[in-house]
Scaffold this motif. Structure first.
Motif, PDB file in Angstrom:
ATOM      1  N   ALA A 167       0.856  -1.177   0.000  1.00 57.33           N
ATOM      2  CA  ALA A 167       0.000   0.000   0.000  1.00 57.33           C
ATOM      3  C   ALA A 167       0.895   1.232   0.000  1.00 57.33           C
ATOM      4  O   ALA A 167       1.811   1.330   0.807  1.00 57.33           O
ATOM      5  CB  ALA A 167      -0.907  -0.013   1.228  1.00 57.33           C
ATOM      6  N   GLY A 168       0.648   2.124  -0.953  1.00 55.19           N
ATOM      7  CA  GLY A 168       1.466   3.333  -1.014  1.00 55.19           C
ATOM      8  C   GLY A 168       2.741   3.163  -1.818  1.00 55.19           C
ATOM      9  O   GLY A 168       3.530   4.089  -1.918  1.00 55.19           O
ATOM     10  N   GLY A 169       2.963   1.964  -2.380  1.00 50.75           N
ATOM     11  CA  GLY A 169       4.106   1.788  -3.270  1.00 50.75           C
ATOM     12  C   GLY A 169       5.243   1.001  -2.650  1.00 50.75           C
ATOM     13  O   GLY A 169       5.508   1.122  -1.457  1.00 50.75           O
ATOM     14  N   ALA A 170       5.902   0.185  -3.471  1.00 54.90           N
ATOM     15  CA  ALA A 170       7.005  -0.635  -2.985  1.00 54.90           C
ATOM     16  C   ALA A 170       8.352   0.037  -3.215  1.00 54.90           C
ATOM     17  O   ALA A 170       9.339  -0.345  -2.615  1.00 54.90           O
ATOM     18  CB  ALA A 170       6.986  -2.001  -3.669  1.00 54.90           C
ATOM     19  N   LEU A 171       8.379   1.028  -4.088  1.00 56.94           N
ATOM     20  CA  LEU A 171       9.638   1.718  -4.366  1.00 56.94           C
ATOM     21  C   LEU A 171       9.869   2.812  -3.339  1.00 56.94           C
ATOM     22  O   LEU A 171       8.923   3.459  -2.893  1.00 56.94           O
ATOM     23  CB  LEU A 171       9.577   2.353  -5.759  1.00 56.94           C
ATOM     24  N   ASP A 172      11.116   2.997  -3.001  1.00 52.30           N
ATOM     25  CA  ASP A 172      11.465   4.076  -2.088  1.00 52.30           C
ATOM     26  C   ASP A 172      11.278   5.419  -2.804  1.00 52.30           C
ATOM     27  O   ASP A 172      11.918   5.653  -3.835  1.00 52.30           O
ATOM     28  CB  ASP A 172      12.925   3.886  -1.658  1.00 52.30           C
ATOM     29  N   PRO A 173      10.397   6.297  -2.327  1.00 53.39           N
ATOM     30  CA  PRO A 173      10.113   7.549  -3.041  1.00 53.39           C
ATOM     31  C   PRO A 173      11.370   8.389  -3.274  1.00 53.39           C
ATOM     32  O   PRO A 173      11.520   8.999  -4.329  1.00 53.39           O
ATOM     33  CB  PRO A 173       9.137   8.281  -2.122  1.00 53.39           C
ATOM     34  N   ASP A 174      12.264   8.406  -2.304  1.00 52.64           N
ATOM     35  CA  ASP A 174      13.476   9.224  -2.457  1.00 52.64           C
ATOM     36  C   ASP A 174      14.350   8.701  -3.585  1.00 52.64           C
ATOM     37  O   ASP A 174      14.970   9.468  -4.324  1.00 52.64           O
ATOM     38  CB  ASP A 174      14.270   9.241  -1.144  1.00 52.64           C
ATOM     39  N   GLN A 175      14.380   7.390  -3.692  1.00 54.51           N
ATOM     40  CA  GLN A 175      15.163   6.776  -4.761  1.00 54.51           C
ATOM     41  C   GLN A 175      14.592   7.190  -6.123  1.00 54.51           C
ATOM     42  O   GLN A 175      15.324   7.494  -7.062  1.00 54.51           O
ATOM     43  CB  GLN A 175      15.113   5.260  -4.588  1.00 54.51           C
ATOM     44  N   VAL A 176      13.256   7.211  -6.218  1.00 55.74           N
ATOM     45  CA  VAL A 176      12.619   7.590  -7.478  1.00 55.74           C
ATOM     46  C   VAL A 176      12.898   9.057  -7.782  1.00 55.74           C
ATOM     47  O   VAL A 176      13.226   9.418  -8.910  1.00 55.74           O
ATOM     48  CB  VAL A 176      11.104   7.339  -7.409  1.00 55.74           C
ATOM     49  N   ARG A 177      12.792   9.899  -6.760  1.00 51.86           N
ATOM     50  CA  ARG A 177      13.007  11.330  -6.975  1.00 51.86           C
ATOM     51  C   ARG A 177      14.438  11.616  -7.409  1.00 51.86           C
ATOM     52  O   ARG A 177      14.701  12.545  -8.168  1.00 51.86           O
ATOM     53  CB  ARG A 177      12.693  12.104  -5.692  1.00 51.86           C
TER      54      ARG A 177
END
Lengths: 533, 521
Positions: A199-209
């Motif tokens: 829920a809310g995504g499996a990828l680390d948001p900071d990594q994506v940014r």
């Protein structure tokens, strides 16, 4: 009020999958003439599945969640999760499998290769439930690819050159997409270190940014995999062609199972893998919403020009499916409810429309809108069901389609995406423009002549004409003559009529009683409210 | 159950005084069984009478299955081990080395072999009747079993061998048996193909022997382990590796040395084709892995890259040629050329991580070898049943066979989908692992190649499936010879095996870690 106690049995999702897998394999070993055993296996499996799903619904409503794992590779499991989101799709497939099985038994009575048909039909449903309950991307990919192959024999069922060509087109699209999906899934595992849906995504948001372009590429690769089955323009080309399949296939697979698998995949991709906030930030959600909006209008425009009823419905599917992608790609709970609930609403309405189209061609040999003049006098119940579903599609209040569009519209305003409103309005107008003439023709035009027999148009595909089973032609001719001769007969075989009436009624109820606790809408609000997305 | 496990695992009985019979239930005992069992069975089958042939097939397959299970349990519990046959030490004795890699390959040979044995007993018909008539098919019925059992013994010897001279001996026997099996088809074409195969095979063995001699001159040892500990390098070691690689690549039909394979594999009788494509080529591949990765420690990155490029070319070239075939068995044979390419793509992927070895590439590559063996054998056997029924081999002649032989059709389809990496199948697991090895290092070229190869595989498999589903060719009402049930079942069991590999891979991958990529380094 709890009628039955909650069953805390973690393997329930597995039972749901097996309840169609086991009959599917068993039927494969039956002889063609073992009709009763085949039907018993089919209906037994469908009822069992519904019971298991009912038990899970009960449990999930009480706050329980089911999970079953089986390790395939180190770090990669087959994971079935029975949570509210999975159950939305599973319940839809289970209910519609039951009615469609009844419909298919009636529709294919006496035609050849029914063993193969029902075997793969059950395997398709198995793959669909697997997709619905997949708890990670690995399981999803596994069943997503299996669905491609389980559907192929159904598309080419008649064996006619046209069907074989359609099958080739279908495989070309879905296999290229499947390859992209597999590569994307492995890439996702390498990038995120996991394939679990979260829920809310499996990828680390900071990594994506930190590296948005790279992750946008990953998103697009996975989206290519999902988009083909979800029939997003320009990846939709296989769907209208695949309408050569028999009506029950079009009804369950091309209105519900296959295309919903794609749409559900888009939801998983946006919400469970990337997380909607991040997806919006890197522009991925925007691309999906844009493509979906274009598809909504484009599909409707193409539907306007169709005279072949099933092709019209296919383009309508292309258009309506994208409501799901559009709604879930917006950063607004309301819009997400609207998109998700359309998964159920559209399924119920579209399956009804396909049932009715099948009845028309099976009973009277009508496959074109231009042949439908006055058909409502001959088939009042069928056309009533058709009209209910068509009005729902247009989105007239208080039908189910209206609820979807209302939530979508209000949600879009909340997500500061006002451009969605004209898309919705245009689409509704176009829906009316292609559905209302059909209804008008059926009710108010005069019949062109005496009603034909199914032989004339051969609704079940040209290949069966090339190799007609003796029982098939005899039964069908006798059948159609009988419908005309007796006054107090039903307008068509009860096994065809009952499913259409049932699904039309459910779709009507889903709209009328949208606020009731058991309605798809309430369940969807539960999903979004619990933060499962 | 407990007592059975204890029987299989001598470690559990260490406290008790060893009974002579229990000493056999050890690495030594099981190794002897899988090599000597088929050898004895071959001698039995050479008798040429139907009951002896049958007994030989049962004995040989049974011994290998039992021995493989015993080896698996022992290595699982105790890890890899070495054994000096008869107690003779280096350099005179025969040295065996048994690790997870050996066990997996012996296991695959045992399972595929059992399926082929079952199939062959139906395919070749009644030997005494055929020989009495002087029918040409009598040659197949008479000599297939002894040749195949001898081949099995040599194959197992390769998988268990711990020194390069034994490898050479086993490789030579393997090549001779394989070429002889092609001639059993008794057609002019097959004889020519067999001769070509024989020449290539002998040439390959000679080159290998030259390499063995060079290494012995240079390092004074023939043991794989001993060589690995020394770590061969320098011009002499390089020259040895080069000639051995040339010889083995020719035997494995690596592009561009593949031209001999399609006529030989397609010309042989169906059960022989299944063995040649499924197992025999894996023998020389096995030695290549042992040498390049395990003895030479990867040799040079450039060399590995060349192997990978040739493998990639094989995938593309083999698939494209498979698509152009009109003969069913030729199509499958070209598919072998293509699929062997994946095994060579493994080589550069193995060393992608700086200062380390990729277990993903290792598992994926060997997993591909195993699932290809099962799937390809199933396909050749199923295709053999189809040709058996319509008495010809053109793809266009099998129209409508799906309705006549649904089980063979299904076996072919499942095998084909496994090759293409469609889940659930061993091919899918292998593809996932290889893709992960490629993407982990960001090597997109290999990833794209693996993906495109999968699509091409689907294309040629579908070409067959589509014809099989079509109505029979109009005009000529082909007569239909009934196919013995056991032939259909043998293909089906192997195809199901390929699918099962995709459902549970944990144990086999862990087995491959017994010894791992570098058992001696």
């Amino acid at each position: 009020v709890q009628l039955i106690p909650v069953v805390p049995w973690q393997a329930l999702p597995l039972a749901v999958v097996l309840s169609s897998f086991v009959p599917g394999i068993a039927i494969m070993f039956l002889r063609e003439d073992q009709r009763i055993l085949r039907s018993a296996l089919n209906m037994g499996g469908a009822v069992a599945k519904l019971v298991f799903v009912g038990m899970m619904l009960q449990g999930v409503a009480a706050g329980f969640s089911y999970e079953w794992r089986f390790q395939v590779l180190p770090g990669l499991d087959i994971t079935f999760v029975g949570d509210a989101l999975a159950l939305l799709f599973v319940t839809l497939s289970a209910v519609l499998w039951l009615v469609t099985t009844l419909y298919a038994i009636g529709y294919l009575e006496g035609s050849p290769n029914r063993t193969r048909f029902f075997s793969f039909f059950s395997l398709c449903v198995t793959a669909t439930t697997g997709i619905a309950m997949a708890g990670d991307l690995f399981t999803f990919v596994l069943f997503y690819e299996a669905l491609t192959w389980a559907t192929y024999p159904l598309v080419v069922h008649s064996g006619s050159p046209k069907a074989v060509r359609a099958g080739r087109t279908y495989l070309l699209y879905t296999l290229v997409a499947g390859t992209a999906l597999v590569v994307g899934a492995v890439w996702f595992q390498v990038a995120a270190g996991t394939v679990d849906f979260a829920a809310g995504g499996a990828l680390d948001p900071d990594q994506v940014r930190a590296d948005p372009l790279r992750h946008l590429a990953l998103f697009m690769l996975l989206m290519l995999g999902m988009g083909v089955k979800a029939a997003l323009v320009p990846l939709h080309g296989w769907l209208p062609v695949a309408m050569v399949a028999p009506a029950p296939v079009s009804a369950l697979l091309h209105a519900v199972a296959v295309v919903k698998a794609g749409a559900f995949g888009v939801v998983r991709l946006l919400h469970s893998l990337f997380g909607i906030e991040v997806a919006v930030e890197i522009g991925a959600a925007g691309i999906v919403a844009g493509a979906a909006s274009f598809t909504i209008v484009y599909g409707s425009l193409r539907a306007l020009a169709q005279d072949d009823l099933k092709r019209l419905l296919a383009f309508s599917t292309v258009s309506q499916l994208s409501y799901i992608a559009l709604g879930t790609a917006l950063l607004s709970p309301m819009a997400q409810v609207g998109g998700l609930v359309h998964l159920v609403h559209q399924g119920l309405m579209k399956v009804t429309l396909f049932f009715c189209a099948g009845i028309l061609s099976w009973t009277l040999g009508i496959t074109k809108v231009s042949e439908m003049g006055g058909v409502a006098r001959r088939m009042p119940v069928t056309m009533l069901a058709f009209s209910v579903a068509a009005l729902g599609m247009i989105g007239l209040p208080p039908m189910a389609g209206f609820l979807s569009k209302w939530y979508l519209g209000v949600g879009a305003l909340g997500a500061e995406a006002p451009w969605v409103i004209p898309v919705l309005l245009t689409s509704s107008l176009l829906n009316a423009a292609y559905f209302l003439p059909v209804v008008r023709t059926a009710y108010f035009d005069d019949p062109a002549g005496a009603w034909g027999s199914p032989q004339a148009a051969d609704p079940r595909g040209a290949g069966e004409r090339a190799a007609p089973g003796p029982r098939y032609s005899a039964a069908a001719t006798k059948g159609s003559r009988r419908w005309r001769a007796r006054r107090f007969r039903l307008e068509t075989d009860w096994r065809l009529l009952v499913p259409a009436v049932v699904t039309a009624t459910i779709s009507l109820a889903a709209g009328l009683f949208g606020r009731a606790g058991w309605s798809p809408l309430s369940w969807t609000e539960l999903i979004v409210g619990r933060g499962i997305l | 159950v407990t007592s059975a496990v204890e029987f299989m695992l001598p470690g559990a009985l260490a406290a008790a005084p060893p009974l002579p019979i229990l000493a056999l239930a050890s690495l030594e005992g099981w190794s002897t069984l899988v090599v000597l069992g088929p050898l004895v069975a071959a001698i039995v089958a050479l008798n040429g009478k139907a009951p002896f042939i049958r007994a030989g097939l049962v004995l040989g397959s049974g011994a290998t299955l039992l021995g493989a299970a015993g080896l698996a349990l022992t290595v699982w519990a105790e890890g890899p081990g070495r054994h000096l046959v008869g107690g003779w030490g280096r350099p005179l004795g025969i040295e065996l080395w048994i690790d997870g890699f050996s066990v997996v390959m012996v296991g695959v040979a045992a399972v595929v072999g059992a399926g082929v044995s079952l199939y062959a007993s139906g395919y070749f018909g009644d030997v005494s009747e055929l020989t009495a008539r002087g029918a040409p098919a009598g040659r197949g019925a008479r000599f297939f079993a002894p040749l195949w059992l001898l081949l099995l013994a040599s194959l197992n010897a390769i998988f268990l061998s711990g020194d390069i001279f034994n490898l050479y001996v086993a490789l030579e026997i393997l090549g001779l048996c394989a070429a002889a099996m092609v001639t059993l088809a008794v057609t002019g074409q097959a004889t020519v193909a067999a001769m070509r195969y024989l020449v290539i095979s002998l040439l390959g063995s000679m080159l290998f022997l030259l390499g063995v001699a060079l290494l012995y001159v240079g390092y004074g040892t023939l043991s794989l382990e001993g060589l690995a500990e020394i770590g061969p390098s320098g011009p002499l070691a390089g020259a040895a590796l080069t000639v051995m690689t040339l010889g083995l690549a020719a035997k494995t039909a690596l592009f561009p040395f593949h031209a001999w394979l399609p006529p030989a594999h397609a010309g042989a009788p169906a059960p022989a084709s299944a063995l040649l494509s499924g197992l025999v080529v894996k023998g020389s591949f096995f030695i290549l892995v042992r040498l390049w990765i395990q003895v030479y420690g990867g040799a040079t990155a450039g060399g590995l890259a060349v192997m990978g490029f040739l493998g990639g070319a094989a995938i593309l070239w083999g698939s494209v040629l498979a698509l152009r075939q009109t003969s069913l068995k030729r199509l499958i044979a070209y598919s072998t050329v293509a699929q062997l390419g994946y095994l060579f793509v493994m080589f550069p992927l193995l060393t992608q991580i700086p200062e380390g070895w990729s277990t993903d590439a290792w598992g994926g590559g060997i997993y591909h070898a195993a699932s290809h063996a099962l799937a390809k054998a199933a396909m050749f056997l199923a295709a053999g049943s189809m040709s058996y029924a319509v008495a010809r081999d053109a793809i266009s002649s099998i129209g409508g066979i799906a309705h006549r032989l649904p089980m063979s059709f299904l076996a072919f389809g499942l095998g084909g989908l496994s090759l293409a990496g469609i889940p659930p199948s061993g091919g899918f697991v292998a593809k996932w692992l290889l893709l992960r090895a490629a993407l982990d290092g960001g090597r997109w070229g290999w990833a794209v190649l693996i993906a495109v190869g999968g699509l091409l595989t689907v294309a040629y498999v579908l070409m067959v499936l589509r014809h099989a589903l079509e109505a029979p060719p109009a005009g000529e009402q082909t007569e239909f010879r009934p196919v013995p049930r056991r032939m259909e079942w043998a293909a089906m069991v192997l195809a199901i095996g390929a699918v099962v590999l995709g459902i549970r891979a944990v144990e086999m991958l862990e087995m491959l870690e017994r010894g791992g990529v570098r058992p001696w380094g």
